[in-house]
Design a protein around this motif. Structure first.
Motif, PDB file in Angstrom:
ATOM      1  N   ARG A 150       0.837  -1.210   0.000  1.00 20.92           N
ATOM      2  CA  ARG A 150       0.000   0.000   0.000  1.00 20.92           C
ATOM      3  C   ARG A 150       0.867   1.253   0.000  1.00 20.92           C
ATOM      4  NH1 ARG A 150      -3.717  -2.473   4.545  1.00 20.92           N
ATOM      5  NH2 ARG A 150      -5.096  -3.736   3.262  1.00 20.92           N
ATOM      6  N   LEU A 151       1.925   1.246   0.777  1.00 19.70           N
ATOM      7  CA  LEU A 151       2.819   2.409   0.814  1.00 19.70           C
ATOM      8  C   LEU A 151       3.527   2.604  -0.520  1.00 19.70           C
ATOM      9  CD1 LEU A 151       4.361   2.156   4.390  1.00 19.70           C
ATOM     10  CD2 LEU A 151       2.784   3.891   3.533  1.00 19.70           C
ATOM     11  N   TRP A 152       3.898   1.495  -1.170  1.00 16.67           N
ATOM     12  CA  TRP A 152       4.535   1.591  -2.470  1.00 16.67           C
ATOM     13  C   TRP A 152       3.581   2.247  -3.469  1.00 16.67           C
ATOM     14  CZ3 TRP A 152       3.265  -0.422  -7.249  1.00 16.67           C
ATOM     15  CH2 TRP A 152       4.247  -0.319  -8.227  1.00 16.67           C
ATOM     16  N   MET A 153       2.315   1.846  -3.439  1.00 14.76           N
ATOM     17  CA  MET A 153       1.326   2.428  -4.345  1.00 14.76           C
ATOM     18  C   MET A 153       1.127   3.912  -4.054  1.00 14.76           C
ATOM     19  SD  MET A 153      -0.576   1.902  -6.935  1.00 14.76           S
ATOM     20  CE  MET A 153      -0.569   0.133  -7.066  1.00 14.76           C
ATOM     21  N   LEU A 154       1.087   4.277  -2.783  1.00 20.84           N
ATOM     22  CA  LEU A 154       0.954   5.676  -2.408  1.00 20.84           C
ATOM     23  C   LEU A 154       2.154   6.490  -2.892  1.00 20.84           C
ATOM     24  CD1 LEU A 154      -0.708   7.779  -0.831  1.00 20.84           C
ATOM     25  CD2 LEU A 154       0.609   7.150   1.188  1.00 20.84           C
ATOM     26  N   ALA A 155       3.352   5.930  -2.766  1.00 12.01           N
ATOM     27  CA  ALA A 155       4.554   6.620  -3.233  1.00 12.01           C
ATOM     28  C   ALA A 155       4.521   6.804  -4.748  1.00 12.01           C
ATOM     29  CB  ALA A 155       5.804   5.846  -2.812  1.00 12.01           C
ATOM     30  N   LEU A 156       4.057   5.801  -5.469  1.00 14.61           N
ATOM     31  CA  LEU A 156       3.959   5.899  -6.916  1.00 14.61           C
ATOM     32  C   LEU A 156       2.965   6.975  -7.330  1.00 14.61           C
ATOM     33  CD1 LEU A 156       4.717   4.746  -9.693  1.00 14.61           C
ATOM     34  CD2 LEU A 156       2.807   3.150  -9.435  1.00 14.61           C
ATOM     35  N   ILE A 157       1.814   6.999  -6.690  1.00 11.49           N
ATOM     36  CA  ILE A 157       0.807   8.027  -6.993  1.00 11.49           C
ATOM     37  C   ILE A 157       1.360   9.414  -6.681  1.00 11.49           C
ATOM     38  CG2 ILE A 157      -1.446   8.935  -6.264  1.00 11.49           C
ATOM     39  CD1 ILE A 157      -2.304   5.968  -5.896  1.00 11.49           C
ATOM     40  N   SER A 158       2.072   9.545  -5.585  1.00 10.39           N
ATOM     41  CA  SER A 158       2.669  10.821  -5.211  1.00 10.39           C
ATOM     42  C   SER A 158       3.703  11.271  -6.242  1.00 10.39           C
ATOM     43  CB  SER A 158       3.313  10.697  -3.829  1.00 10.39           C
ATOM     44  OG  SER A 158       3.963  11.877  -3.474  1.00 10.39           O
ATOM     45  N   ALA A 159       4.514  10.355  -6.731  1.00  8.25           N
ATOM     46  CA  ALA A 159       5.529  10.696  -7.733  1.00  8.25           C
ATOM     47  C   ALA A 159       4.872  11.152  -9.037  1.00  8.25           C
ATOM     48  CB  ALA A 159       6.432   9.499  -7.984  1.00  8.25           C
ATOM     49  N   VAL A 160       3.815  10.469  -9.441  1.00  4.10           N
ATOM     50  CA  VAL A 160       3.105  10.858 -10.665  1.00  4.10           C
ATOM     51  C   VAL A 160       2.480  12.237 -10.486  1.00  4.10           C
ATOM     52  CG1 VAL A 160       1.119  10.306 -12.140  1.00  4.10           C
ATOM     53  CG2 VAL A 160       2.724   8.510 -11.458  1.00  4.10           C
ATOM     54  N   ALA A 161       1.885  12.491  -9.336  1.00  2.66           N
ATOM     55  CA  ALA A 161       1.282  13.801  -9.075  1.00  2.66           C
ATOM     56  C   ALA A 161       2.343  14.897  -9.090  1.00  2.66           C
ATOM     57  CB  ALA A 161       0.556  13.785  -7.733  1.00  2.66           C
ATOM     58  N   SER A 162       3.505  14.620  -8.534  1.00  4.00           N
ATOM     59  CA  SER A 162       4.590  15.602  -8.544  1.00  4.00           C
ATOM     60  C   SER A 162       5.059  15.888  -9.964  1.00  4.00           C
ATOM     61  CB  SER A 162       5.765  15.097  -7.711  1.00  4.00           C
ATOM     62  OG  SER A 162       5.422  15.016  -6.362  1.00  4.00           O
ATOM     63  N   ALA A 163       5.178  14.845 -10.781  1.00  2.00           N
ATOM     64  CA  ALA A 163       5.597  15.040 -12.172  1.00  2.00           C
ATOM     65  C   ALA A 163       4.572  15.869 -12.936  1.00  2.00           C
ATOM     66  CB  ALA A 163       5.810  13.687 -12.838  1.00  2.00           C
ATOM     67  N   LEU A 164       3.292  15.579 -12.720  1.00  2.00           N
ATOM     68  CA  LEU A 164       2.250  16.364 -13.384  1.00  2.00           C
ATOM     69  C   LEU A 164       2.257  17.810 -12.918  1.00  2.00           C
ATOM     70  CD1 LEU A 164      -0.706  13.809 -13.401  1.00  2.00           C
ATOM     71  CD2 LEU A 164       0.684  14.546 -15.345  1.00  2.00           C
ATOM     72  N   SER A 165       2.496  18.015 -11.633  1.00  3.47           N
ATOM     73  CA  SER A 165       2.567  19.369 -11.098  1.00  3.47           C
ATOM     74  C   SER A 165       3.750  20.124 -11.689  1.00  3.47           C
ATOM     75  CB  SER A 165       2.685  19.309  -9.578  1.00  3.47           C
ATOM     76  OG  SER A 165       2.842  20.597  -9.041  1.00  3.47           O
ATOM     77  N   ALA A 166       4.876  19.463 -11.802  1.00  6.00           N
ATOM     78  CA  ALA A 166       6.055  20.093 -12.399  1.00  6.00           C
ATOM     79  C   ALA A 166       5.803  20.434 -13.864  1.00  6.00           C
ATOM     80  CB  ALA A 166       7.257  19.178 -12.247  1.00  6.00           C
ATOM     81  N   ALA A 167       5.162  19.537 -14.594  1.00  6.94           N
ATOM     82  CA  ALA A 167       4.852  19.793 -15.998  1.00  6.94           C
ATOM     83  C   ALA A 167       3.900  20.987 -16.116  1.00  6.94           C
ATOM     84  CB  ALA A 167       4.247  18.556 -16.639  1.00  6.94           C
ATOM     85  N   ALA A 168       2.915  21.066 -15.247  1.00  8.66           N
ATOM     86  CA  ALA A 168       1.967  22.189 -15.290  1.00  8.66           C
ATOM     87  C   ALA A 168       2.696  23.495 -14.963  1.00  8.66           C
ATOM     88  CB  ALA A 168       0.840  21.950 -14.293  1.00  8.66           C
ATOM     89  N   ALA A 169       3.617  23.468 -14.039  1.00 12.15           N
ATOM     90  CA  ALA A 169       4.369  24.674 -13.680  1.00 12.15           C
ATOM     91  C   ALA A 169       5.242  25.124 -14.858  1.00 12.15           C
ATOM     92  CB  ALA A 169       5.227  24.422 -12.453  1.00 12.15           C
ATOM     93  N   ILE A 170       5.879  24.189 -15.542  1.00 14.09           N
ATOM     94  CA  ILE A 170       6.720  24.533 -16.692  1.00 14.09           C
ATOM     95  C   ILE A 170       5.873  25.128 -17.802  1.00 14.09           C
ATOM     96  CG2 ILE A 170       8.104  23.505 -18.569  1.00 14.09           C
ATOM     97  CD1 ILE A 170       9.231  21.559 -16.448  1.00 14.09           C
ATOM     98  N   ILE A 171       4.715  24.553 -18.045  1.00 19.34           N
ATOM     99  CA  ILE A 171       3.815  25.094 -19.071  1.00 19.34           C
ATOM    100  C   ILE A 171       3.342  26.486 -18.700  1.00 19.34           C
ATOM    101  CG2 ILE A 171       1.537  24.793 -20.132  1.00 19.34           C
ATOM    102  CD1 ILE A 171       2.067  21.742 -20.012  1.00 19.34           C
ATOM    103  N   ALA A 172       3.013  26.706 -17.441  1.00 19.75           N
ATOM    104  CA  ALA A 172       2.523  28.011 -16.982  1.00 19.75           C
ATOM    105  C   ALA A 172       3.634  29.061 -17.099  1.00 19.75           C
ATOM    106  CB  ALA A 172       2.043  27.917 -15.556  1.00 19.75           C
ATOM    107  N   VAL A 173       4.852  28.724 -16.796  1.00 23.36           N
ATOM    108  CA  VAL A 173       5.956  29.681 -16.842  1.00 23.36           C
ATOM    109  C   VAL A 173       6.342  29.982 -18.283  1.00 23.36           C
ATOM    110  CG1 VAL A 173       8.420  29.951 -16.309  1.00 23.36           C
ATOM    111  CG2 VAL A 173       6.854  29.086 -14.585  1.00 23.36           C
ATOM    112  N   SER A 174       6.235  28.990 -19.161  1.00 13.72           N
ATOM    113  CA  SER A 174       6.650  29.187 -20.545  1.00 13.72           C
ATOM    114  C   SER A 174       5.659  30.018 -21.352  1.00 13.72           C
ATOM    115  CB  SER A 174       6.873  27.844 -21.229  1.00 13.72           C
ATOM    116  OG  SER A 174       5.657  27.137 -21.340  1.00 13.72           O
ATOM    117  N   ARG A 175       4.475  30.240 -20.868  1.00 19.32           N
ATOM    118  CA  ARG A 175       3.478  31.044 -21.586  1.00 19.32           C
ATOM    119  C   ARG A 175       3.568  32.465 -21.247  1.00 19.32           C
ATOM    120  NH1 ARG A 175      -1.958  27.541 -22.367  1.00 19.32           N
ATOM    121  NH2 ARG A 175      -0.949  25.837 -23.399  1.00 19.32           N
TER     122      ARG A 175
END
Length: 81
Positions: A56-81
């Motif tokens: 369960r903790l492994w799954m939570l860590a994976l979901i957290s990593a994916v959310a962080s990557a998506l957040s970083a991608a959204a931040a890069i897109i927002a800054v580049s515009r």
């Protein structure tokens, strides 16, 4: 949390899919292996529960990593515009 004993321990072990048989080299009168002693079943149940928690903790860590990557991608897109 108290560690179960007796029939409660056996039910918990079966629910977790833990093998409740004892030493396969000793056979009971019915020809089947006897039930493992409580201390052995407690160890097996604790191991199974630990495995569940870790998965369960492994799954939570994976979901957290994916959310962080998506957040970083959204931040890069927002800054580049």
């Amino acid at each position: 949390m108290a560690i179960p004993q007796g029939e409660e321990l056996e039910r918990r072990a079966l629910k977790l899919g833990v093998n409740i048989e004892g030493d396969p080299h000793t056979k009971s009168a019915s020809g089947s292996a006897p039930r493992a002693p409580d201390h052995e079943l407690q160890r097996r149940v604790q191991e199974a529960e630990r495995g569940l928690r870790e998965s369960r903790l492994w799954m939570l860590a994976l979901i957290s990593a994916v959310a962080s990557a998506l957040s970083a991608a959204a931040a890069i897109i927002a800054v580049s515009r």
